[in-house]
Design a protein around this motif. Structure first.
Motif, mmCIF file in Angstrom:
data_model
loop_
_atom_site.group_PDB
_atom_site.id
_atom_site.type_symbol
_atom_site.label_atom_id
_atom_site.label_comp_id
_atom_site.label_asym_id
_atom_site.label_seq_id
_atom_site.Cartn_x
_atom_site.Cartn_y
_atom_site.Cartn_z
ATOM 1 N N VAL A 84 0.871 -1.173 -0.073
ATOM 2 C CA VAL A 84 -0.024 -0.133 0.020
ATOM 3 C C VAL A 84 0.819 1.317 0.006
ATOM 4 O O VAL A 84 0.255 2.354 -0.377
ATOM 5 N N LEU A 85 2.169 1.294 0.341
ATOM 6 C CA LEU A 85 3.006 2.377 0.369
ATOM 7 C C LEU A 85 2.993 3.400 -0.880
ATOM 8 O O LEU A 85 2.770 4.444 -0.712
ATOM 9 N N PRO A 86 3.195 2.593 -1.936
ATOM 10 C CA PRO A 86 3.168 3.629 -3.161
ATOM 11 C C PRO A 86 1.926 4.513 -3.384
ATOM 12 O O PRO A 86 2.021 5.724 -3.401
ATOM 13 N N PRO A 87 0.881 3.714 -3.392
ATOM 14 C CA PRO A 87 -0.598 4.688 -3.394
ATOM 15 C C PRO A 87 -0.782 5.504 -2.207
ATOM 16 O O PRO A 87 -1.177 6.583 -2.339
ATOM 17 N N LEU A 88 -0.447 5.118 -1.166
ATOM 18 C CA LEU A 88 -0.710 5.772 0.276
ATOM 19 C C LEU A 88 0.297 6.927 0.137
ATOM 20 O O LEU A 88 -0.252 8.158 0.306
ATOM 21 N N VAL A 89 1.440 7.024 -0.097
ATOM 22 C CA VAL A 89 2.310 7.880 -0.171
ATOM 23 C C VAL A 89 1.833 8.862 -1.395
ATOM 24 O O VAL A 89 1.798 10.275 -0.934
ATOM 25 N N ALA A 90 1.336 8.437 -2.276
ATOM 26 C CA ALA A 90 0.961 9.572 -3.349
ATOM 27 C C ALA A 90 -0.258 10.146 -2.855
ATOM 28 O O ALA A 90 -0.429 11.446 -3.320
ATOM 29 N N ALA A 91 -1.198 9.439 -2.168
ATOM 30 C CA ALA A 91 -2.470 10.165 -1.746
ATOM 31 C C ALA A 91 -1.872 11.322 -0.776
ATOM 32 O O ALA A 91 -2.633 12.247 -0.655
ATOM 33 N N LEU A 92 -1.155 10.947 0.325
ATOM 34 C CA LEU A 92 -1.153 11.748 1.418
ATOM 35 C C LEU A 92 -0.092 12.959 0.963
ATOM 36 O O LEU A 92 -0.319 14.062 1.488
ATOM 37 N N GLY A 93 0.621 12.727 -0.106
ATOM 38 C CA GLY A 93 1.434 13.651 -0.768
ATOM 39 C C GLY A 93 0.742 14.548 -1.313
ATOM 40 O O GLY A 93 1.008 16.018 -1.520
ATOM 41 N N ARG A 94 -0.513 14.125 -1.933
ATOM 42 C CA ARG A 94 -1.435 15.185 -2.728
ATOM 43 C C ARG A 94 -2.418 15.856 -1.639
ATOM 44 O O ARG A 94 -3.224 16.628 -2.229
ATOM 45 N N ALA A 95 -2.386 15.353 -0.486
ATOM 46 C CA ALA A 95 -3.337 15.913 0.612
ATOM 47 C C ALA A 95 -2.961 17.553 0.588
ATOM 48 O O ALA A 95 -1.880 17.962 0.513
ATOM 49 N N PRO A 96 -4.064 18.324 1.058
ATOM 50 C CA PRO A 96 -3.897 19.664 1.441
ATOM 51 C C PRO A 96 -2.643 20.100 2.367
ATOM 52 O O PRO A 96 -1.818 21.039 2.200
ATOM 53 N N ASP A 97 -2.491 19.165 3.498
ATOM 54 C CA ASP A 97 -1.142 19.326 4.197
ATOM 55 C C ASP A 97 -0.563 17.935 4.390
ATOM 56 O O ASP A 97 -0.827 17.258 5.428
ATOM 57 N N PRO A 98 0.360 17.598 3.557
ATOM 58 C CA PRO A 98 0.805 16.144 3.388
ATOM 59 C C PRO A 98 1.376 15.787 4.943
ATOM 60 O O PRO A 98 1.224 14.845 5.481
ATOM 61 N N ALA A 99 2.206 16.937 5.600
ATOM 62 C CA ALA A 99 2.899 16.534 6.773
ATOM 63 C C ALA A 99 1.740 16.114 8.060
ATOM 64 O O ALA A 99 2.232 15.241 8.659
ATOM 65 N N THR A 100 0.934 17.276 8.345
ATOM 66 C CA THR A 100 -0.218 16.671 9.094
ATOM 67 C C THR A 100 -0.733 15.433 8.928
ATOM 68 O O THR A 100 -1.162 14.469 9.850
ATOM 69 N N ALA A 101 -1.297 15.074 7.592
ATOM 70 C CA ALA A 101 -1.628 13.831 7.289
ATOM 71 C C ALA A 101 -0.789 12.649 7.725
ATOM 72 O O ALA A 101 -1.570 11.824 8.135
ATOM 73 N N LEU A 102 0.314 12.804 7.146
ATOM 74 C CA LEU A 102 1.205 11.672 7.652
ATOM 75 C C LEU A 102 1.422 11.353 8.954
ATOM 76 O O LEU A 102 1.084 10.457 9.761
ATOM 77 N N ASN A 103 1.386 12.600 9.793
ATOM 78 C CA ASN A 103 1.456 12.478 11.281
ATOM 79 C C ASN A 103 0.184 11.736 11.913
ATOM 80 O O ASN A 103 0.221 10.990 12.867
ATOM 81 N N ARG A 104 -0.926 12.235 11.306
ATOM 82 C CA ARG A 104 -2.359 11.717 11.949
ATOM 83 C C ARG A 104 -2.650 10.299 11.606
ATOM 84 O O ARG A 104 -3.084 9.633 12.391
ATOM 85 N N PHE A 105 -1.986 9.982 10.419
ATOM 86 C CA PHE A 105 -1.964 8.609 9.901
ATOM 87 C C PHE A 105 -1.258 7.641 10.898
ATOM 88 O O PHE A 105 -1.658 6.757 11.434
ATOM 89 N N ASP A 106 0.001 8.150 11.264
ATOM 90 C CA ASP A 106 0.910 7.454 12.031
ATOM 91 C C ASP A 106 0.149 7.369 13.390
ATOM 92 O O ASP A 106 0.073 6.151 13.957
ATOM 93 N N GLY B 199 -6.558 11.140 3.026
ATOM 94 C CA GLY B 199 -5.448 12.386 3.249
ATOM 95 C C GLY B 199 -6.370 13.718 3.315
ATOM 96 O O GLY B 199 -5.802 14.388 4.091
ATOM 97 N N ASP B 200 -7.237 13.862 2.898
ATOM 98 C CA ASP B 200 -8.007 15.200 2.896
ATOM 99 C C ASP B 200 -8.538 14.977 4.473
ATOM 100 O O ASP B 200 -8.257 16.214 5.026
ATOM 101 N N VAL B 201 -9.022 14.194 4.733
ATOM 102 C CA VAL B 201 -9.605 14.227 6.411
ATOM 103 C C VAL B 201 -8.425 14.202 7.360
ATOM 104 O O VAL B 201 -8.688 15.109 8.331
ATOM 105 N N LEU B 202 -7.419 13.587 7.184
ATOM 106 C CA LEU B 202 -6.424 13.657 7.867
ATOM 107 C C LEU B 202 -5.611 14.987 7.949
ATOM 108 O O LEU B 202 -5.216 15.516 9.242
ATOM 109 N N SER B 203 -5.666 15.611 6.873
ATOM 110 C CA SER B 203 -4.997 16.832 6.889
ATOM 111 C C SER B 203 -5.758 18.204 7.304
ATOM 112 O O SER B 203 -5.382 19.189 8.025
ATOM 113 N N LEU B 204 -7.206 18.102 7.051
ATOM 114 C CA LEU B 204 -8.036 19.167 7.305
ATOM 115 C C LEU B 204 -8.747 18.941 8.283
ATOM 116 O O LEU B 204 -9.194 20.257 9.074
#
Length: 901
Positions: A456-478, A505-510
């Motif tokens: 899942v990492l390739p599509p997940l990284v792509a989705a979180l990277g396109r999120a409005p706030d990638p760092a926040t999305a990644l931290n909340r996913f963690d 990604g949108d949900v976790l960012s925003l």
């Protein structure tokens, strides 16, 4: 039966005799059927195919004769176009049912002549189960028995008797003395290498509940009770229905089905390339891929939508199209291809009654099949098939795209990949992913979890990277992963549905509120796979029925299920806001319908539970009045429920149950139970906060008061602010008669004459007290800020009470009425809509009302439909100015009237 004429039937018979040696032999053995076909009479030919109990021959002989006659009549009717594909496969499938049933009955009566043949059932799977049998198909039953009811000889164990019956059934069906009825394949039973031919029902249920493989779920889409003890088979299928149709899908099962397709393609590599030798069943773009295309969608959505559980492939495609899950053009293409494939498959099998699915490699043999099908030659047959094979192959490939390259493991390539995906601090993101890969989180320590993570990492990284706030999305996913006992199913779900990863990604960012919900219950994502997830919730009645369920569950189970269902719907409503697919005002109305449906369902259940212990109050019933945002049908995600409990009837009456209570005590205890049903967290989590402080006399008063007491209080004891609150009151529970009586009290209270000076003075003092004791929480507290929603609500309610008009619990409607009456300026309509939309959105994006991040600003801008953030702030300032002016006018009027006094 279609309308082919006698000439077409005779022509089809000629082709059959010329190009199909098997059919030619059948015509010689069954001259009366052949004679009917020579006369062009397909109906008569089929009538001659019936089973005869009068012949005195053994049941096996009679079944084989019926099979020969049916094979000839169906083949010619098929070739002539007198029978549709569904009619041909239906006749074959029904005959298989009859044959199995007679074989089971004969096998039991041969051993126990005086016993009723019961306790033994054949489940039909595959094309037999779906009523789509091939012309020369095997059948794949699963044989089950009930040890308690199966007839058996003295001193014989049930398993021993069942196995002997099963062997005899197989012998009757496929013995080769004078042909066969059907070839039997029993390898679809549980663990065929280790289990007897017939299995006890209880053992089969245990297997499917605990040990079955994912592909077996797909097999049971088409399972049915076909022969023998039908009721026994139906009970078994009902027992394992949750195994097949799961509401929360294990996407690993879908991966298994796709992997099966790849293995089939590899194993039958010679039949994959289109042309002579092409395998119509297993080849790329062939029958199996049409079937799997439908079954994958059924497994994804059928757990939630029973209308999609059609066993037959064509019916399943139609249902998927009707539900909007597969496009109409794709449904038409797949259905047309399937009909053509099955028709040509039948032609291949008619030639020599072989269970073949491959086009002949020899050109003369291919030409022969084509001419049997009334085509010029093999090239014409290939030309007819080619576009369908290409279209089906492309459609199926879209479900199973080539695997992306794995995310790099080395530090520098990983950081480069993350930077390319959109992470500005790629080094920190790389450390986070390295921690996942190192098993730093409990849910990621097993080999299976690590395998699922890498997939899942390739599509997940792509989705979180396109999120409005990638760092926040990644931290909340963690943070979400750190709370999970296992992440495997979540990873498989996101891998199978990349569009969900984008939403996550949108949900976790925003939306920190939604991110927290998702962290507690990752299965909430499941609710977003349905086509209806981003649609407005249905009406209150439909929601109430959904929450109430079909009955049969205990009270605690109902509380748990309603919490799961409500939070799933509320989560989807929040996602609609974050993804900007719905107007926040419509979402607020949707939140309210969800809450009302849950309130009615839970109150009904609580009342029923309470009545079992305490009975009913004669002539009395519980009423619930909604106030505040709930009364106004405009809830936010964070809103509590402002409720007032009332009851009708004589307050001196007593209940008639085993533990009688006086009416006042009865309804107060019942109100406490309802509040608990709505608010107490269960194993499934929380539901709503309930606020009952708006009841008569507030926290000092009874929780539930009689309707008469409520009316008297409103006449004699209520404060001005309580009448202002009553302007947004709405009965939400009770009989129609009781609601009408309550509404009459509300209307009378709101419509009575008032002293304008006292009303304005009370309102101004009250607003000042609120401002001192409850200041705005932040710069974007559009509710409490100067010129915000509370000020606007005061303007509306004061105007309503002064002029005794414009009443409606929905503020949007009330403003419209007051503006149309010339009592309020038209500028307040857009002011309300802007403030209300911002409130609903900010409760998710910035619940603390602080200045949002740049990404959250963009979401707010999208929700309001303005060009940019400065334009939104300018619109907010204009709205506040309109509200301030309106409220200022009321304050000034209050001062003037006080001065005159």
């Amino acid at each position: 039966m279609s309308g082919a004429n006698a000439t077409q039937v005779r022509s089809a018979l000629e082709r059959a005799l010329a190009h199909a040696p098997y059919l030619r032999r059948l015509a010689g053995r069954e001259p009366d059927v052949a004679a009917a076909l020579e006369q062009g009479d397909c109906t008569r030919a089929l009538d001659l195919c019936g089973f005869s109990d009068a012949s005195g021959d053994p049941v096996a002989s009679r079944l084989r004769r019926e099979k020969r006659r049916l094979a000839l009549a169906l083949a010619v009717g098929d070739l002539a176009g007198a029978l549709t594909l569904e009619e041909v496969t239906g006749h074959l499938s029904r005959f298989a049912d009859r044959a199995l049933d007679r074989a089971i009955e004969a096998a039991i009566r041969e051993r126990t002549p005086d016993a009723e043949p019961r306790g033994f059932v054949a489940l039909a799977l595959g094309k037999h189960g779906s009523g789509e049998l091939n012309y020369s198909s095997d059948i794949d039953p699963i044989l089950l028995f009930d040890p308690a009811t199966l007839p058996r000889r003295a001193s014989e164990e049930p398993v021993e008797a069942a196995v002997r019956i099963a062997r005899r059934v197989v012998e009757i069906m496929q013995g080769t003395g004078d042909g066969y009825v059907f070839r039997i394949d029993l390898r679809l039973r549980p663990s065929p290498e280790a289990t007897p031919l017939a299995i006890p029902v209880s053992a089969a249920i245990s297997y499917y509940e605990s040990s079955a493989l994912p592909w077996e779920r797909a097999a049971f889409i088409r399972a049915r009770s076909a022969a023998g003890d039908i009721a026994l088979g139906q009970e078994f299928l009902s027992a394992i229905r949750p195994f097949v149709w799961r509401r929360s899908l294990d996407f690993g099962a879908l991966g298994e089905i796709r992997a099966l397709t790849r293995r089939i393609r590899n194993h039958y590599e010679a039949g994959q390339r289109f042309g002579p030798g092409y395998d119509l069943k297993r080849g790329r773009g062939g029958i199996r891929e049409v079937e799997f295309f439908a079954q994958i969608h059924q497994l994804i959505h059928g757990g939630r939508d029973p209308s999609l559980r059609a066993p037959a492939t064509l019916d399943a495609l139609a249902a998927l199209g009707a539900a909007g899950l597969v496009g109409a053009d794709d449904v038409a293409a797949l259905s047309e291809a399937y009909r053509l494939y099955r028709t040509v498959e039948h032609r291949l099998q008619m030639v020599e009654d072989q269970q073949t699915h491959s086009l002949p490699r020899d050109s003369a043999a291919l030409d022969n099949v084509a001419r049997l099908d009334a085509r010029e030659d093999g090239a014409a047959l290939l030309d007819a098939l080619r576009p369908h094979v290409e279209r089906v192959g492309a459609l199926y490939d879209s479900l199973d795209p080539p695997e992306d390259g794995a995310l790099p493991r080395e530090d520098e390539p990983l950081e480069l990949a993350l930077a390319a995906a959109g992470f500005t601090d790629a080094g920190t993101a790389a450390q986070r992913i390295a921690g996942w890969r190192g098993g730093g989180i409990r849910a990621l320590r097993s080999p299976a979890a690590q395998q699922a993570l890498e997939a899942v990492l390739p599509p997940l990284v792509a989705a979180l990277g396109r999120a409005p706030d990638p760092a926040t999305a990644l931290n909340r996913f963690d943070a979400m992963l750190s709370r999970l006992p296992s992440a495997i199913n979540l990873f498989r779900l996101l891998e199978a549905r990349p569009q969900l990863a984008h939403l996550v990604g949108d949900v976790l960012s925003l939306a920190p509120t939604l991110a927290e919900m998702l962290g507690r219950r990752p299965e909430l994502i499941d609710g977003l796979i349905d086509a209806s997830a981003l649609a407005s919730p249905p009406d209150v009645g439909t929601l109430t029925r959904r929450f109430a369920g079909a009955g049969g569950e205990d009270y605690q189970a109902l509380l748990d299920r309603v919490r799961r269902d409500v939070n799933e719907l509320r989560f989807a409503e929040g996602v609609q806001i974050v993804s900007a697919v719905s107007d926040p005002l419509e979402v607020a109305a949707g939140y309210s319908r969800i809450a009302e449906g849950a309130l009615v369902a839970l109150t009904d259940a609580t009342v029923a539970e309470f009545e079992r212990a305490h009975g009913r109050i004669p002539g009395g019933e519980l009423l619930i009045l909604a106030l505040g945002r709930f009364g106004g049908a405009a809830l936010t995600h964070a809103s509590d429920l402002d409720l007032v409990y009332l009851f009708t009837g004589d307050h001196l009456a007593e209940s008639d149950g085993p533990k009688p209570l006086g009416a006042t005590q009865y309804f107060n205890r019942l109100a406490q139970r309802v509040t608990a049903a709505l608010s107490v967290p269960t194993a499934a989590g929380p539901l709503y906060e309930v606020d009952t402080r708006l009841r008569p006399s507030g926290t000092q008063g009874l929780l539930a008061v009689s309707l008469d007491s409520f009316a008297r209080y409103q006449r004699e004891g209520a404060w001005t602010w309580e009448h202002m609150a009553l302007a947004r009151a709405r009965p939400v529970y009770g009989s129609g008669e009781a609601r009408t009586a309550l509404q009459s009290i509300i209307d009378g209270t709101l419509g009575r004459e008032r002293d304008e000076a006292s009303l304005l003075a009370d309102a101004v003092k009250m607003r000042g007290d609120m401002a001192r004791h409850k200041p705005p929480a932040g710069p974007l507290d559009v509710k409490l800020m100067d010129g915000g929603l509370v000020d606007l609500e005061f303007v509306i309610h004061v105007t309503q009470l002064v002029h005794r008009t414009g009443f409606d619990p929905r503020l949007r409607v009330a403003i419209g009425r007051l503006c149309e009456a010339g009592l309020l300026p038209d500028t307040l309509r857009p002011a309300y809509e802007l403030l209300a939309r911002l409130l609903v959105t900010l409760r998710l994006i910035s619940p603390d009302a602080q200045e949002p991040s740049p990404a959250a600003r963009d979401a707010l801008v999208r929700a309001r439909g303005v060009p940019d953030w400065p334009a939104l702030l300018a619109a907010l300032d204009a709205a506040r100015q309109s509200v301030r002016q309106a409220w200022g006018a009321i304050v000034a009027q209050a001062g003037n009237l006080a001065g005159e006094a």
